[in-house]
Design a protein around this motif. Structure first.
Motif, PDB file in Angstrom:
ATOM      1  N   GLU A   2      32.662  12.089 -23.952  1.00 51.55           N
ATOM      2  CA  GLU A   2      31.117  11.866 -23.374  1.00 51.55           C
ATOM      3  C   GLU A   2      30.923  12.249 -22.153  1.00 51.55           C
ATOM      4  O   GLU A   2      29.950  12.831 -21.789  1.00 51.55           O
ATOM      5  CB  GLU A   2      30.946  10.427 -23.482  1.00 51.55           C
ATOM      6  CG  GLU A   2      30.598   9.834 -24.911  1.00 51.55           C
ATOM      7  CD  GLU A   2      30.337   8.315 -24.970  1.00 51.55           C
ATOM      8  OE1 GLU A   2      29.958   7.757 -23.962  1.00 51.55           O
ATOM      9  OE2 GLU A   2      30.375   7.942 -26.029  1.00 51.55           O
ATOM     10  N   LYS A   3      32.162  12.205 -21.155  1.00 47.42           N
ATOM     11  CA  LYS A   3      32.037  12.763 -19.943  1.00 47.42           C
ATOM     12  C   LYS A   3      31.685  14.086 -19.972  1.00 47.42           C
ATOM     13  O   LYS A   3      31.277  14.587 -18.958  1.00 47.42           O
ATOM     14  CB  LYS A   3      33.503  12.455 -19.143  1.00 47.42           C
ATOM     15  CG  LYS A   3      33.561  11.049 -18.732  1.00 47.42           C
ATOM     16  CD  LYS A   3      34.957  10.842 -18.010  1.00 47.42           C
ATOM     17  CE  LYS A   3      34.768   9.557 -17.172  1.00 47.42           C
ATOM     18  NZ  LYS A   3      36.070   9.466 -16.496  1.00 47.42           N
ATOM     19  N   LYS A   4      32.413  14.901 -20.794  1.00 45.70           N
ATOM     20  CA  LYS A   4      32.043  16.428 -20.823  1.00 45.70           C
ATOM     21  C   LYS A   4      30.755  16.729 -21.013  1.00 45.70           C
ATOM     22  O   LYS A   4      30.020  17.488 -20.261  1.00 45.70           O
ATOM     23  CB  LYS A   4      32.911  16.801 -22.084  1.00 45.70           C
ATOM     24  CG  LYS A   4      32.926  18.341 -22.110  1.00 45.70           C
ATOM     25  CD  LYS A   4      33.737  19.015 -23.300  1.00 45.70           C
ATOM     26  CE  LYS A   4      33.565  20.282 -23.420  1.00 45.70           C
ATOM     27  NZ  LYS A   4      34.511  21.122 -24.423  1.00 45.70           N
ATOM     28  N   TRP A   5      30.089  15.971 -22.121  1.00 44.65           N
ATOM     29  CA  TRP A   5      28.605  16.266 -22.043  1.00 44.65           C
ATOM     30  C   TRP A   5      27.754  15.951 -21.138  1.00 44.65           C
ATOM     31  O   TRP A   5      26.629  16.397 -20.765  1.00 44.65           O
ATOM     32  CB  TRP A   5      28.246  15.586 -23.439  1.00 44.65           C
ATOM     33  CG  TRP A   5      28.785  16.095 -24.753  1.00 44.65           C
ATOM     34  CD1 TRP A   5      29.735  15.751 -25.574  1.00 44.65           C
ATOM     35  CD2 TRP A   5      28.363  17.561 -25.207  1.00 44.65           C
ATOM     36  NE1 TRP A   5      29.750  16.719 -26.541  1.00 44.65           N
ATOM     37  CE2 TRP A   5      29.112  17.965 -26.545  1.00 44.65           C
ATOM     38  CE3 TRP A   5      27.291  18.775 -24.699  1.00 44.65           C
ATOM     39  CZ2 TRP A   5      28.867  19.035 -27.056  1.00 44.65           C
ATOM     40  CZ3 TRP A   5      27.220  19.665 -25.336  1.00 44.65           C
ATOM     41  CH2 TRP A   5      27.988  19.939 -26.547  1.00 44.65           C
ATOM     42  N   ILE A   6      28.237  14.671 -20.598  1.00 48.82           N
ATOM     43  CA  ILE A   6      27.368  14.220 -19.345  1.00 48.82           C
ATOM     44  C   ILE A   6      27.520  15.506 -18.079  1.00 48.82           C
ATOM     45  O   ILE A   6      26.406  15.675 -17.505  1.00 48.82           O
ATOM     46  CB  ILE A   6      27.680  12.899 -18.801  1.00 48.82           C
ATOM     47  CG1 ILE A   6      27.454  11.985 -19.717  1.00 48.82           C
ATOM     48  CG2 ILE A   6      27.315  12.621 -17.437  1.00 48.82           C
ATOM     49  CD1 ILE A   6      28.064  10.534 -19.427  1.00 48.82           C
ATOM     50  N   LEU A   7      28.721  15.955 -18.107  1.00 50.43           N
ATOM     51  CA  LEU A   7      28.706  16.922 -16.869  1.00 50.43           C
ATOM     52  C   LEU A   7      28.185  18.068 -17.313  1.00 50.43           C
ATOM     53  O   LEU A   7      27.318  19.089 -16.563  1.00 50.43           O
ATOM     54  CB  LEU A   7      30.223  17.332 -16.724  1.00 50.43           C
ATOM     55  CG  LEU A   7      31.237  16.251 -16.097  1.00 50.43           C
ATOM     56  CD1 LEU A   7      32.772  16.501 -16.087  1.00 50.43           C
ATOM     57  CD2 LEU A   7      30.496  15.899 -14.648  1.00 50.43           C
ATOM     58  N   GLY A  11      25.116  19.461 -15.081  1.00 47.49           N
ATOM     59  CA  GLY A  11      25.213  21.078 -14.452  1.00 47.49           C
ATOM     60  C   GLY A  11      24.073  21.808 -14.966  1.00 47.49           C
ATOM     61  O   GLY A  11      23.566  22.757 -14.292  1.00 47.49           O
ATOM     62  N   LEU A  12      23.385  21.769 -16.141  1.00 42.73           N
ATOM     63  CA  LEU A  12      22.214  22.418 -16.604  1.00 42.73           C
ATOM     64  C   LEU A  12      21.092  21.897 -15.937  1.00 42.73           C
ATOM     65  O   LEU A  12      20.170  22.909 -15.555  1.00 42.73           O
ATOM     66  CB  LEU A  12      22.116  22.110 -18.139  1.00 42.73           C
ATOM     67  CG  LEU A  12      22.998  23.022 -19.037  1.00 42.73           C
ATOM     68  CD1 LEU A  12      22.691  22.259 -20.663  1.00 42.73           C
ATOM     69  CD2 LEU A  12      22.965  24.294 -19.036  1.00 42.73           C
ATOM     70  N   VAL A  13      20.916  20.689 -15.657  1.00 41.73           N
ATOM     71  CA  VAL A  13      19.626  20.040 -14.765  1.00 41.73           C
ATOM     72  C   VAL A  13      19.692  20.844 -13.433  1.00 41.73           C
ATOM     73  O   VAL A  13      18.959  21.230 -12.987  1.00 41.73           O
ATOM     74  CB  VAL A  13      19.706  18.745 -14.854  1.00 41.73           C
ATOM     75  CG1 VAL A  13      18.783  18.075 -13.812  1.00 41.73           C
ATOM     76  CG2 VAL A  13      19.369  17.998 -16.209  1.00 41.73           C
ATOM     77  N   PHE A  14      20.964  20.781 -12.792  1.00 43.71           N
ATOM     78  CA  PHE A  14      21.043  21.438 -11.433  1.00 43.71           C
ATOM     79  C   PHE A  14      20.930  22.805 -11.681  1.00 43.71           C
ATOM     80  O   PHE A  14      19.973  23.308 -10.543  1.00 43.71           O
ATOM     81  CB  PHE A  14      22.581  21.188 -10.820  1.00 43.71           C
ATOM     82  CG  PHE A  14      23.011  21.754  -9.783  1.00 43.71           C
ATOM     83  CD1 PHE A  14      22.589  21.347  -8.517  1.00 43.71           C
ATOM     84  CD2 PHE A  14      23.446  22.923  -9.614  1.00 43.71           C
ATOM     85  CE1 PHE A  14      22.565  21.888  -7.433  1.00 43.71           C
ATOM     86  CE2 PHE A  14      24.002  23.653  -8.292  1.00 43.71           C
ATOM     87  CZ  PHE A  14      23.235  23.094  -7.208  1.00 43.71           C
ATOM     88  N   LEU A  15      21.429  23.466 -12.438  1.00 44.96           N
ATOM     89  CA  LEU A  15      21.096  24.925 -12.663  1.00 44.96           C
ATOM     90  C   LEU A  15      19.593  25.211 -12.740  1.00 44.96           C
ATOM     91  O   LEU A  15      19.082  25.987 -12.001  1.00 44.96           O
ATOM     92  CB  LEU A  15      21.835  25.495 -13.717  1.00 44.96           C
ATOM     93  CG  LEU A  15      21.473  26.987 -14.222  1.00 44.96           C
ATOM     94  CD1 LEU A  15      22.177  27.859 -12.781  1.00 44.96           C
ATOM     95  CD2 LEU A  15      22.243  27.546 -15.547  1.00 44.96           C
ATOM     96  N   ALA A  16      18.676  24.583 -13.831  1.00 43.09           N
ATOM     97  CA  ALA A  16      17.556  24.428 -14.009  1.00 43.09           C
ATOM     98  C   ALA A  16      16.604  24.222 -12.438  1.00 43.09           C
ATOM     99  O   ALA A  16      15.822  25.041 -12.193  1.00 43.09           O
ATOM    100  CB  ALA A  16      17.051  23.686 -14.999  1.00 43.09           C
TER     101      ALA A  16
END
Length: 162
Positions: A2-7, A11-16
């Motif tokens: 779950e931690k992997k998916w949260i990260l 990361g995708l939100v930050f990139l967007a």
């Protein structure tokens, strides 16, 4: 797991967010850059010592309108085309913004003035006045800089489709 998916999601939100910020800055930087270039051209070509206002005009061609004072203390208006072609006039040779508004109100059924700006078409300096007329139509009135008399006029009526 779950931690992997949260990260990954963070990361995708930050990139967007970073991409949106970059795109926003790029879109807004181009008009400012072109205005600054037009000011430099106006200063060089017409010896403007100070700048009072810079505006843009988009119709068939794009012009940046630079208002300022030349080294002799005269108020000048300089139209700078995208191709850096320059046209200038002493401000007193034409109608002021207030005079143009008065002219349109007196000679046309202008109920409400929406916008007014200087422009140029076919190397003719013009005033563009956007107003609502007595029939609630958006009207684009183009009047000669010197006299205010009509060069062109367009009226737009809201569609009656439901």
């Amino acid at each position: 797991m779950e931690k992997k998916w949260i990260l990954v999601i963070v990361g995708l939100v930050f990139l967007a967010g970073w991409q949106a910020y970059y795109l926003y800055n790029e879109v807004n930087a181009k008009p400012e850059k072109k205005e600054a270039e037009a000011v430099e051209v106006a200063k060089k070509e017409e010896n403007l010592a100070s700048i009072k206002n810079v505006d843009h005009f988009f119709k068939n061609e794009t012009y940046y309108v630079v208002e300022g004072e030349n080294e002799d203390g005269r108020d000048m208006i300089v139209w700078v085309g995208e191709d850096k072609k320059v046209y200038s006039e002493i401000a007193k040779k034409g109608l002021s913004e207030g005079q143009m508004i008065d002219y349109v109100k007196a000679n046309h059924d202008a109920k409400e003035i929406i916008d007014i700006r200087l422009g140029m078409e076919d190397e003719i300096p013009l005033w563009e006045v956007v107003y609502l007329d007595d029939q609630d139509r958006y009207t684009y009135y183009y009047g000669y800089f010197e006299t205010g008399k009509r060069y062109e006029i367009y009226r737009l009526k809201e569609s009656e489709q439901k």
